[in-house]
Design a protein around this motif. Structure first.
Motif, PDB file in Angstrom:
ATOM      1  N   GLY A 273       0.674  -1.219  -0.096  1.00 46.14           N
ATOM      2  CA  GLY A 273      -0.009   0.010  -0.076  1.00 46.14           C
ATOM      3  C   GLY A 273       1.035   1.328   0.043  1.00 46.14           C
ATOM      4  O   GLY A 273       0.514   2.329  -0.598  1.00 46.14           O
ATOM      5  N   ASN A 274       1.882   1.211   0.536  1.00 43.94           N
ATOM      6  CA  ASN A 274       2.917   2.404   0.678  1.00 43.94           C
ATOM      7  C   ASN A 274       3.878   2.485  -0.512  1.00 43.94           C
ATOM      8  O   ASN A 274       4.542   3.736  -0.510  1.00 43.94           O
ATOM      9  CB  ASN A 274       3.655   2.514   1.971  1.00 43.94           C
ATOM     10  CG  ASN A 274       2.639   2.510   3.216  1.00 43.94           C
ATOM     11  OD1 ASN A 274       1.930   3.395   3.248  1.00 43.94           O
ATOM     12  ND2 ASN A 274       2.885   1.795   4.304  1.00 43.94           N
ATOM     13  N   MET A 275       4.047   1.476  -1.268  1.00 47.02           N
ATOM     14  CA  MET A 275       5.217   1.377  -2.065  1.00 47.02           C
ATOM     15  C   MET A 275       4.831   2.543  -3.445  1.00 47.02           C
ATOM     16  O   MET A 275       6.049   3.240  -3.910  1.00 47.02           O
ATOM     17  CB  MET A 275       5.509   0.204  -2.711  1.00 47.02           C
ATOM     18  CG  MET A 275       6.340  -0.701  -2.167  1.00 47.02           C
ATOM     19  SD  MET A 275       8.008  -0.216  -1.699  1.00 47.02           S
ATOM     20  CE  MET A 275       8.327   0.033  -3.388  1.00 47.02           C
ATOM     21  N   PRO A 276       3.704   2.780  -3.937  1.00 50.39           N
ATOM     22  CA  PRO A 276       3.514   3.683  -4.716  1.00 50.39           C
ATOM     23  C   PRO A 276       4.009   4.984  -4.434  1.00 50.39           C
ATOM     24  O   PRO A 276       4.237   5.850  -5.438  1.00 50.39           O
ATOM     25  CB  PRO A 276       2.025   3.353  -5.100  1.00 50.39           C
ATOM     26  CG  PRO A 276       1.667   2.065  -5.154  1.00 50.39           C
ATOM     27  CD  PRO A 276       2.709   1.643  -3.637  1.00 50.39           C
ATOM     28  N   GLY A 277       3.697   5.527  -3.404  1.00 55.78           N
ATOM     29  CA  GLY A 277       3.984   6.681  -2.815  1.00 55.78           C
ATOM     30  C   GLY A 277       5.528   6.968  -2.865  1.00 55.78           C
ATOM     31  O   GLY A 277       6.093   7.950  -3.299  1.00 55.78           O
ATOM     32  N   LEU A 278       6.345   6.109  -2.240  1.00 55.29           N
ATOM     33  CA  LEU A 278       7.575   5.838  -2.383  1.00 55.29           C
ATOM     34  C   LEU A 278       8.398   6.218  -3.989  1.00 55.29           C
ATOM     35  O   LEU A 278       8.945   6.731  -4.239  1.00 55.29           O
ATOM     36  CB  LEU A 278       8.216   4.592  -1.735  1.00 55.29           C
ATOM     37  CG  LEU A 278       9.899   4.700  -1.642  1.00 55.29           C
ATOM     38  CD1 LEU A 278      10.707   5.754  -1.348  1.00 55.29           C
ATOM     39  CD2 LEU A 278      10.110   3.366  -1.106  1.00 55.29           C
TER      40      LEU A 278
END
Length: 315
Positions: A273-278
């Motif tokens: 869930g957090n990888m696209p933002g990174l």
């Protein structure tokens, strides 16, 4: 296929033939364009990482950039016990494949994700990004790639002040240019003068641990002006040691929360869930590390032991 293969934990990987991976249901085959060698990959290759099952032969490499069989450019996280990222081909769980725009060179993405991930996931998945906004953040070990990226990431999430601690003056200057206040932990006078400020931070991102952390933790807790003010100490790395002696009174007398961030502490759901933002921060140029790229065929002679620039191998 050709790959970087570990047959002896006491030797650097060799470029040699290896059986092509078999794609099973729920998996995606990847043609690798670039894969980096970071501290985790080095510890995979020498058998010292806590996640190692010591199975040989094996291909190291935890992530990279490649193309799927339908030519989509992707970042991938390698999760198979034997088939790591340092190969012409690999196969991964399809949920661990994320699309890229192609705006940044594959080697830059491959080099930057892992060191950026440590602080990004610590803040997003373990701390909660809302809990860093307008807070003061201390980074222990700011002079490495991960520490310098952590400065930018903490500020991205709204930290009011970032303080970086390390020893290398040139790299401390780099952190300062990124917007951090810096303290040289090798300068006893400067460290003593800074301690009252360090003692009242809200969040610590700790890449040191060991005796280096002990040097800070107890004095900081003792000098804290408001001991009921929450302090979240996030243990991310352990380059200075594996253990810390912590007096019981330190936990009873202060509002200290001590947590870890790494493999096993973050669910796959939170990770994905957090990888696209990174990835977006890397592809828009906000995050990047110095990168040295080599052909995979030179993996044995160019295998890094310790380096400032992140080494990437390209099949």
């Amino acid at each position: 296929m050709k790959a970087a293969v570990v047959t002896d934990f006491n030797q650097a990987p060799q470029y040699t033939d290896f059986t092509d991976p078999t794609i099973e249901a729920g998996e995606t085959g990847i043609t690798v364009l670039a894969a980096s060698v970071n501290r985790l990959v080095r510890s995979q290759a020498d058998g010292s990482h806590y996640s190692s099952d010591h199975q040989l032969p094996m291909i190291p490499g935890v992530d990279g950039v490649g193309t799927t069989d339908d030519w989509q450019l992707v970042y991938f996280n390698a999760n198979k016990p034997v088939y790591g990222a340092l190969a012409e081909r690999t196969v991964v769980n399809s949920h661990l494949v994320l699309p890229l725009t192609g705006d940044v060179a594959p080697e830059v993405v491959a080099a930057t994700v892992n060191p950026a991930m440590s602080s990004y996931m610590a803040i997003e998945a373990r701390l909660g990004a809302e809990n860093i906004k307008d807070k003061t953040v201390l980074i222990l070990g700011v002079t490495g790639n991960v520490g310098r990226l952590a400065v930018t990431i903490a500020k991205h999430f709204g930290a009011a002040k970032v303080i970086g601690v390390g020893r290398n003056p040139e790299r401390l200057a780099d952190a300062q240019r990124l917007g951090a206040e810096v303290v040289n932990m090798g300068d006893e006078t400067a460290l003593k003068q800074a301690l009252p400020t360090l003692a009242n931070v809200d969040v610590v991102l700790d890449y040191l641990w060991g005796d280096a952390t002990a040097q800070f933790m107890v004095p900081m807790l003792q000098q804290r002006e408001n001991r009921s003010q929450p302090l979240t100490w996030i243990e991310i790395g352990s380059i200075a040691g594996q253990t810390v002696a912590l007096p019981a009174a330190a936990l009873r007398s202060t509002n200290l929360t001590l947590i870890g961030s790494g493999l096993g502490s973050i669910s796959r759901r939170d990770f994905l869930g957090n990888m696209p933002g990174l990835l977006a921060l890397i592809e828009d140029g906000t995050l990047a590390v110095a990168t040295t790229a080599y052909p995979l065929s030179t993996v044995h002679e160019n295998w890094p032991t310790q380096t400032t620039a992140r080494v990437v191998f390209k099949p």
